[in-house]
Design a protein around this motif. Sequence first.
Motif, PDB file in Angstrom:
ATOM      1  N   ARG A  36       0.862  -1.184   0.000  1.00 56.68           N
ATOM      2  CA  ARG A  36       0.000   0.000   0.000  1.00 56.68           C
ATOM      3  C   ARG A  36       0.891   1.224   0.000  1.00 56.68           C
ATOM      4  O   ARG A  36       1.958   1.223   0.581  1.00 56.68           O
ATOM      5  N   PHE A  78      -1.898   7.943  -0.435  1.00 61.84           N
ATOM      6  CA  PHE A  78      -3.305   8.255  -0.666  1.00 61.84           C
ATOM      7  C   PHE A  78      -3.499   9.746  -0.458  1.00 61.84           C
ATOM      8  O   PHE A  78      -2.870  10.339   0.411  1.00 61.84           O
ATOM      9  N   PRO A  93     -10.125  -1.261  -0.067  1.00 64.86           N
ATOM     10  CA  PRO A  93     -10.229   0.045  -0.733  1.00 64.86           C
ATOM     11  C   PRO A  93     -11.565   0.746  -0.494  1.00 64.86           C
ATOM     12  O   PRO A  93     -11.640   1.968  -0.550  1.00 64.86           O
ATOM     13  N   ILE A 151     -10.983   2.998   2.761  1.00 66.57           N
ATOM     14  CA  ILE A 151      -9.800   3.840   2.949  1.00 66.57           C
ATOM     15  C   ILE A 151     -10.195   5.303   3.107  1.00 66.57           C
ATOM     16  O   ILE A 151      -9.741   5.990   3.996  1.00 66.57           O
TER      17      ILE A 151
END
Length: 167
Positions: A22, A25, A68, A71
């Motif tokens: 990951r 973001f 996802p 998130i």
Amino acid sequence: ELRHTDESQELNNVFDNYFSGRGRFTASSTFTDPRLTMRFKPNEDLTLYASAARGTRSGGINALITDPAFIEFEPEINNTFEVGAKTTLADGRVRLDASIFSIDWKDAQFRQTAPGSTTSGTLVSATLNVGRIKSKGAEVAIAAKLTQNWSMDAALGYADPKFDSDT
């Protein structure tokens, strides 16, 4: 009143190796929240008021979430309406305030255990949007100066929040 917010968030996940790659973001929110208050003072001892306001809590990014779908979370928006009165009695020795209100939240944010929180099956707390909440209520407060050395304050509030059926 008018409040404008322009916010950017960035999460560089320091647990990349643990969560199998990951990475970065980003989330951004831009919103403008108005507030209108009107006051009427028919005499020196009485003020009547009404207000309407919109408030927004930014959305954001949940760290440690691998699914996802969880998130990011959306901004929470509430619209609040209130009418009330503030008065003084007994030559200013007693103050009495009363109001009624209505609040309507959209995409309310709550901390919850996120489904599928991590790849290892560990449950993680995350901020999630839970839907719509509507609340109505009333408040009454009194403050009295009984003597030079003694005063009394009392307040009573009632709220009736309701979650929508899909929440």
